[in-house]
Design an enzyme around this catalytic site. Structure first.
Site, short mmCIF file in Angstrom:
data_model
loop_
_atom_site.label_atom_id
_atom_site.label_comp_id
_atom_site.label_asym_id
_atom_site.label_seq_id
_atom_site.Cartn_x
_atom_site.Cartn_y
_atom_site.Cartn_z
N GLU A 27 0.81 -1.22 0.00
CA GLU A 27 0.00 0.00 0.00
C GLU A 27 0.84 1.27 0.00
OE1 GLU A 27 -2.91 -0.38 3.14
OE2 GLU A 27 -4.08 -1.81 1.94
N GLU A 83 -10.68 -5.15 8.73
CA GLU A 83 -9.54 -4.23 8.76
C GLU A 83 -8.53 -4.53 7.67
OE1 GLU A 83 -7.11 -1.07 9.92
OE2 GLU A 83 -9.19 -1.48 10.42
N VAL A 87 -2.87 -11.58 1.37
CA VAL A 87 -2.28 -12.85 0.98
C VAL A 87 -0.86 -12.54 0.54
CG1 VAL A 87 -2.38 -14.78 -0.66
CG2 VAL A 87 -4.51 -13.78 0.25
N GLY A 95 -6.91 -18.29 -5.03
CA GLY A 95 -8.15 -18.50 -4.28
C GLY A 95 -8.03 -18.31 -2.78
N GLY A 97 -7.31 -15.46 -1.04
CA GLY A 97 -8.02 -14.26 -0.62
C GLY A 97 -9.52 -14.46 -0.60
N ASN A 124 -6.52 0.21 -6.21
CA ASN A 124 -6.48 -1.26 -6.15
C ASN A 124 -7.68 -1.81 -6.94
OD1 ASN A 124 -6.10 -3.94 -5.55
ND2 ASN A 124 -5.88 -3.62 -3.35
N TYR A 131 -14.50 -7.31 -5.16
CA TYR A 131 -15.56 -7.05 -4.18
C TYR A 131 -16.90 -6.81 -4.88
CZ TYR A 131 -11.75 -6.47 -0.80
OH TYR A 131 -10.66 -6.69 0.00
#
Length: 158
Positions: A27, A83, A87, A95, A97, A124, A131
């Site tokens: 990040e 939070e 991985v 798979g 994550g 990201n 998601y």
């Protein structure tokens, strides 16, 4: 690849910290992690834990984790905040994550939570698309606001 998902245990603290540091690097915040292994042990595995977590394990090595905690929404009631979901780089796109994500959502469902919420960095795009593909709503109009310990002290001590 064969991995298992299980609840985190005190013996996992160093591996959890290593994943948190790896996430910080990913990040673009490599120096942001301030917690220690001892903090994780005290905060996650004491009589009143501040968080829960699932880990992904392959051949006795932790390769991923999902750390979450309970919170309360004035609109929705009991919620979970996811939070971090990480991985290790070498095990992505296998798979792991999705399995960790599913474990958190199943925990929420099984324990009658009304919502699961989390943040995702706007760059990201892989995570955002994942998601969305699972039915999660991406709230583009909201921004995360934080106050660090130093600024908190400055504000209170004025």
């Amino acid at each position: 690849m064969s991995f298992t998902i299980r609840q985190g245990q005190p013996k996992d603290a160093q591996a959890i910290l290593d994943l948190i540091i790896e996430l910080a690097v990913f990040e673009k915040e490599p120096n942001a992690v301030e917690i220690t292994k001892e903090d994780l042990l005290k905060d996650g595995f004491s009589e009143n834990p501040k968080f829960r977590l699932f880990v992904a394990e392959e051949e006795n090595i932790i390769i991923g984790m999902a750390l979450f905690y309970e919170r309360y929404s004035t609109w929705k009631g009991k919620t979970i905040h996811l939070e971090d979901l990480i991985v290790t780089h070498q095990k992505r796109n296998l798979g792991v994550g999705k399995a960790l994500y599913t474990a958190v959502l199943k925990y929420a469902y099984d324990h009658n939570f009304n919502r699961v919420a989390w943040e995702v960095l706007d760059w990201n795009t892989n995570a955002i698309e994942f998601y969305k593909s699972t039915g999660a709503t991406y709230l583009s109009g909201w921004h995360v606001v934080q106050m660090n310990k130093e600024n908190l002290a400055k504000f209170i001590e004025k």
